[in-house]
Design a protein around this motif. Structure first.
Motif, mmCIF file in Angstrom:
data_model
loop_
_atom_site.group_PDB
_atom_site.id
_atom_site.type_symbol
_atom_site.label_atom_id
_atom_site.label_comp_id
_atom_site.label_asym_id
_atom_site.label_seq_id
_atom_site.Cartn_x
_atom_site.Cartn_y
_atom_site.Cartn_z
ATOM 1 N N ILE A 161 0.809 -1.165 0.039
ATOM 2 C CA ILE A 161 -0.154 -0.035 0.067
ATOM 3 C C ILE A 161 0.906 1.285 0.071
ATOM 4 O O ILE A 161 1.625 1.409 0.752
ATOM 5 C CB ILE A 161 -1.129 0.235 1.279
ATOM 6 N N ASN A 162 0.504 2.191 -0.830
ATOM 7 C CA ASN A 162 1.266 3.460 -0.927
ATOM 8 C C ASN A 162 0.366 4.477 -0.736
ATOM 9 O O ASN A 162 -0.511 4.840 -1.500
ATOM 10 C CB ASN A 162 1.857 3.628 -2.503
ATOM 11 N N ALA A 163 0.573 5.613 0.279
ATOM 12 C CA ALA A 163 -0.293 6.649 0.568
ATOM 13 C C ALA A 163 0.539 7.949 0.439
ATOM 14 O O ALA A 163 1.332 8.077 1.091
ATOM 15 C CB ALA A 163 -0.699 6.287 2.226
ATOM 16 N N SER A 164 0.132 8.534 -0.773
ATOM 17 C CA SER A 164 0.891 9.759 -1.068
ATOM 18 C C SER A 164 0.303 10.935 -0.066
ATOM 19 O O SER A 164 1.174 11.887 -0.082
ATOM 20 C CB SER A 164 0.335 9.996 -2.726
ATOM 21 N N ASN A 202 12.696 3.330 9.364
ATOM 22 C CA ASN A 202 13.989 3.997 9.249
ATOM 23 C C ASN A 202 13.630 5.569 8.833
ATOM 24 O O ASN A 202 12.331 5.434 8.105
ATOM 25 C CB ASN A 202 15.216 3.682 8.602
ATOM 26 N N GLY A 203 14.142 6.706 9.159
ATOM 27 C CA GLY A 203 13.751 8.047 8.537
ATOM 28 C C GLY A 203 14.004 8.001 7.341
ATOM 29 O O GLY A 203 14.810 7.463 6.553
ATOM 30 N N ASN A 204 13.408 8.807 6.433
ATOM 31 C CA ASN A 204 13.681 9.121 5.108
ATOM 32 C C ASN A 204 15.015 9.595 4.881
ATOM 33 O O ASN A 204 15.605 9.130 3.891
ATOM 34 C CB ASN A 204 12.600 9.865 4.438
ATOM 35 N N ASN A 205 15.362 10.361 5.715
ATOM 36 C CA ASN A 205 16.705 10.823 6.055
ATOM 37 C C ASN A 205 17.215 11.021 7.512
ATOM 38 O O ASN A 205 16.156 10.749 8.322
ATOM 39 C CB ASN A 205 17.019 12.480 5.401
ATOM 40 N N THR A 206 18.316 11.152 7.925
ATOM 41 C CA THR A 206 18.459 11.100 9.199
ATOM 42 C C THR A 206 17.752 12.428 10.086
ATOM 43 O O THR A 206 17.974 13.370 9.528
ATOM 44 C CB THR A 206 20.065 11.382 9.310
ATOM 45 N N THR A 214 5.062 -4.007 1.606
ATOM 46 C CA THR A 214 5.476 -2.714 1.885
ATOM 47 C C THR A 214 4.598 -1.627 2.238
ATOM 48 O O THR A 214 3.387 -1.624 1.413
ATOM 49 C CB THR A 214 6.352 -2.344 0.524
ATOM 50 N N ILE A 215 4.539 -0.878 3.243
ATOM 51 C CA ILE A 215 3.797 0.304 3.261
ATOM 52 C C ILE A 215 4.626 1.508 3.003
ATOM 53 O O ILE A 215 5.639 1.690 3.755
ATOM 54 C CB ILE A 215 3.250 0.283 4.824
ATOM 55 N N THR A 216 4.049 2.410 2.269
ATOM 56 C CA THR A 216 4.903 3.735 1.983
ATOM 57 C C THR A 216 3.837 4.720 2.499
ATOM 58 O O THR A 216 2.734 4.814 1.940
ATOM 59 C CB THR A 216 5.260 3.852 0.591
ATOM 60 N N VAL A 217 4.600 5.785 2.973
ATOM 61 C CA VAL A 217 3.557 6.596 3.608
ATOM 62 C C VAL A 217 4.181 7.953 3.262
ATOM 63 O O VAL A 217 5.349 8.371 3.441
ATOM 64 C CB VAL A 217 3.531 6.800 5.285
ATOM 65 N N GLY A 218 3.610 8.807 2.174
ATOM 66 C CA GLY A 218 4.001 10.134 1.777
ATOM 67 C C GLY A 218 4.819 9.818 0.668
ATOM 68 O O GLY A 218 6.043 9.438 0.653
ATOM 69 N N GLY A 219 4.323 10.492 -0.381
ATOM 70 C CA GLY A 219 5.156 10.592 -1.666
ATOM 71 C C GLY A 219 5.260 11.928 -2.254
ATOM 72 O O GLY A 219 6.121 12.610 -2.624
ATOM 73 N N ASN A 220 4.023 12.782 -1.830
ATOM 74 C CA ASN A 220 3.936 14.053 -2.351
ATOM 75 C C ASN A 220 3.851 15.138 -1.441
ATOM 76 O O ASN A 220 3.917 16.192 -1.842
ATOM 77 C CB ASN A 220 2.601 14.266 -3.177
ATOM 78 N N SER A 221 3.766 14.795 -0.227
ATOM 79 C CA SER A 221 3.556 16.028 0.976
ATOM 80 C C SER A 221 4.001 15.173 2.180
ATOM 81 O O SER A 221 4.129 14.324 2.393
ATOM 82 C CB SER A 221 2.034 16.307 0.735
ATOM 83 N N ALA A 222 3.583 16.000 3.024
ATOM 84 C CA ALA A 222 3.915 15.793 4.473
ATOM 85 C C ALA A 222 2.532 14.908 5.055
ATOM 86 O O ALA A 222 1.782 15.387 5.736
ATOM 87 C CB ALA A 222 3.881 17.008 5.370
ATOM 88 N N SER A 223 2.352 13.523 4.754
ATOM 89 C CA SER A 223 1.682 12.737 4.979
ATOM 90 C C SER A 223 1.429 11.977 6.273
ATOM 91 O O SER A 223 2.568 12.045 6.847
ATOM 92 C CB SER A 223 1.606 11.704 3.727
ATOM 93 N N VAL A 224 0.402 11.927 7.011
ATOM 94 C CA VAL A 224 0.196 11.283 8.111
ATOM 95 C C VAL A 224 -0.751 10.038 7.704
ATOM 96 O O VAL A 224 -1.643 10.045 7.455
ATOM 97 C CB VAL A 224 -0.431 12.043 9.111
ATOM 98 N N PHE A 283 8.581 -0.711 5.646
ATOM 99 C CA PHE A 283 7.787 0.311 5.897
ATOM 100 C C PHE A 283 8.916 1.507 5.528
ATOM 101 O O PHE A 283 9.949 1.534 6.027
ATOM 102 C CB PHE A 283 7.350 0.467 7.443
ATOM 103 N N ASP A 284 8.339 2.612 4.681
ATOM 104 C CA ASP A 284 9.129 3.626 3.970
ATOM 105 C C ASP A 284 8.411 4.781 4.463
ATOM 106 O O ASP A 284 6.972 4.917 4.007
ATOM 107 C CB ASP A 284 9.304 3.449 2.468
ATOM 108 N N PHE A 285 8.994 5.838 4.915
ATOM 109 C CA PHE A 285 8.582 7.129 4.652
ATOM 110 C C PHE A 285 8.896 7.779 3.185
ATOM 111 O O PHE A 285 10.139 7.911 2.912
ATOM 112 C CB PHE A 285 9.157 7.854 5.870
ATOM 113 N N GLY A 286 7.990 8.413 2.498
ATOM 114 C CA GLY A 286 8.158 8.726 1.163
ATOM 115 C C GLY A 286 8.978 10.041 1.265
ATOM 116 O O GLY A 286 9.505 10.456 -0.120
#
Length: 418
Positions: free
Chosen positions: A270-273, A338-342, A291-301, A313-316
Motif C-alpha cells: 500500500i502506497n499512501a501519497s 527508518n527515517g527518510n533521511n537522518t 511494503t507500506i509507504t507513507v508520503g510521496g507528494n506531501s507531509a503525509s500522516v 515500511f518506508d517514509f516517502g
C-alpha cells in the motif's frame, strides 16, 4: 415476421413508422432499420443491421431471446428512446456502439454484453436477481447504474484495450448488494462514485487483472485486488465490517486524503501519497503486507486504529509520520522503520498498551517518538533524535538498546520511562 433478408442479400432499409409495432421472430438482415416516434420493434433472433431513430430519441427495441446485434444502435443524432435487454435467462450481445435514452434490464438471470462504446442518458436499473451487464469499451451512463437491491454483476473488461467507465454505480438504500468485477489486463478508469455509504453499498469490488483507477469514493463490504493487480484510489474507501484484501503482489495506491473504514489484509503493498486513516488493522501476524509507504507528494500522516504488520515500511518524504491509535495494538515491521533521511519523520503512540516489535532508526534515526498513553513497550533497538512523553500517566518501556540524542521531555504528572 420470419427471417428478413439473408447473409449477402440484405434488405436496404426497414422503416417502422410513427407509433407502429413490428415483431421479428427470426434473424434480420438489413443495411439500416429506422424507427419513428413511439414505434416498437421486438426481436427473437439476431439483427445484422444498423438501427437508428428517425430523429433523436425515437423508437424502442425489445430483445426477447439470445440476441446478437452486429450494427450500431443509435447514432449520435439518432439515439433510440429505449432498449430492453437481458430477458430472463437470456443474453443480449451488442458488437457495435449503443446510444439510447433509456436502457432496461428485463428478467432474472438475464445478461447484456456491450462490446463497444455505450452511451445512455437515464439511470440503468437492475430489475431482478442474478442479472449481469458487461462493458468492454468506453461507457457513459449519465444517470448511473443501480443494482436496486438485487444481487447481480457488472463486469468492466479491458481485454481489447484501456477503457473508461462514467456513471455512478449504486444500489438501494439500506442495501448491500451487487458485485463489480474488473478484468481484462489493461487500464480501467472509473470516474464516478461506487456506493453511497456504509449502509448503501456494493457487496464486493473485485479487481482481477490489470490496473483500476477509482476517481471517487468506493463503498463496498469487500474490495479484493488479485495478484499483480494495481488499484489507484483517489478518495475514501469504506469496507465497514468487511475489508480491503491485497492478494499476492497487488498494490493499492491511495493518492488522495483518504479514510479506509475497516481493515486491510493480504500480502500486497500500500502506497499512501497523502493523509490516510485506517480505522482497523493493517494485516496480521500470519499474513503480513510486503511494503507500506507513507508520503510521496506531501507531509503525509498515516493513522491506524489497530495492528500494523509488514515486511517493509518506508517514509516517502522527510515530513511524513505514523500515528498508532489502537489500544493493545502491535506495530511489527520485519525490516525495521527508518527515517527518510537522518533525524526525519515521527511516530506517535496514542493507544494504550501498544507493543512496538520492530527496530527503529537503525540506518536513519527518526526525528521524534511521542508517547501519549500508558503501558507502551518498545521491544527492539531504537534510535531517535527526540522522545516526548506527553499526558498524565503516560508510560514507555524500552527493552533493547536505545539512543536518544536530545533530553527526554516529560510534560505531566505520573509519567514513566523505563
Amino acid at each position: 415476421a420470419s427471417t428478413v433478408g439473408a447473409n449477402g442479400a440484405t434488405v436496404a432499409i426497414i422503416a417502422i413508422d410513427h407509433d407502429s409495432k413490428a415483431a421479428f421472430s427470426s434473424n434480420v438482415y438489413a443495411d439500416i432499420m429506422a424507427l419513428g416516434s413511439g414505434s416498437v420493434a421486438t426481436f427473437d433472433g439476431d439483427v445484422f443491421a444498423k438501427i437508428n431513430g428517425q430523429t433523436k430519441n425515437d423508437g424502442s427495441l425489445i430483445f426477447t431471446g439470445n440476441n446478437t446485434i452486429t450494427g450500431t444502435v443509435g447514432a449520435d443524432d439518432a439515439a433510440l428512446s429505449s432498449i430492453s435487454v437481458a430477458a430472463a435467462g437470456s443474453t443480449t450481445t451488442f458488437n457495435n456502439l449503443v446510444n439510447a435514452k433509456t436502457l432496461i434490464m428485463q428478467g432474472a438471470g438475464g445478461a447484456a454484453v456491450f462490446n463497444d462504446e455505450v452511451s445512455v442518458n437515464d439511470q440503468v436499473l437492475f430489475t431482478a436477481a442474478n442479472q449481469q451487464a458487461t462493458f468492454t469499451g468506453n461507457t457513459n451512463l449519465a444517470g448511473g447504474i443501480s443494482f436496486a437491491g438485487n444481487d447481480g454483476t457488472i463486469t468492466l473488461d479491458s481485454t481489447k484495450g484501456d477503457i473508461s467507465f462514467g456513471g455512478a454505480i449504486n444500489t438501494s438504500a439500506s442495501s448491500t448488494t451487487g458485485t463489480l468485477e474488473i478484468t481484462g489486463g489493461n487500464v480501467t478508469k472509473i470516474t464516478d462514485q461506487i456506493g453511497a455509504s456504509s449502509s448503501q453499498r456494493l457487496s464486493a469490488v473485485n479487481v482481477q487483472a490489470g490496473t483500476a483507477t477509482f476517481d471517487e469514493s468506493v463503498y463496498a463490504k469487500n474490495i479484493t485486488l488479485s495478484d499483480e493487480v494495481i488499484a489507484n484510489f483517489a478518495k475514501n474507501i469504506d469496507v465497514t465490517n468487511g475489508g480491503l484484501a491485497l492478494l499476492g503482489s497487488s498494490i493499492a495506491n491511495i493518492t488522495g486524503n483518504s479514510t479506509i473504514t475497516g481493515s486491510i489484509t493480504g500480502s500486497g503493498s500500500i502506497n499512501a501519497s497523502n493523509n490516510l486513516t485506517v480505522t482497523g488493522s493493517i494485516a496480521d501476524n500470519t499474513n503480513v503486507l510486503d511494503t507500506i509507504t507513507v508520503g510521496g507528494n506531501s507531509a503525509s500522516v498515516m493513522t491506524v486504529g489497530g495492528n500494523v504488520y509488514a515486511k517493509n515500511f518506508d517514509f516517502g518524504n522527510d515530513a511524513s509520520s505514523l500515528v498508532m491509535n489502537g489500544n493493545s495494538a502491535t506495530l511489527s515491521i520485519t525490516g525495521g522503520i527508518n527515517g527518510n533521511n537522518t533525524n526525519k519523520n515521527t511516530i506517535t503512540i496514542n493507544g494504550t498498551n501498544t507493543v512496538v516489535s520492530t527496530t527503529i532508526g537503525n540506518s536513519n534515526a527518526l526525528s521524534a517518538i511521542t508517547v501519549n498513553s500508558a503501558g507502551n513497550n518498545f521491544n527492539n533497538a531504537v534510535t531517535v533524535e527526540s522522545l516526548n512523553i506527553n499526558n498524565a500517566s503516560s508510560t514507555a518501556t524500552f527493552a533493547a538498546a536505545t539512543t536518544i540524542a536530545n533530553a527526554v521531555s516529560f510534560t505531566a504528572a505520573d509519567q514513566q520511562l523505563t
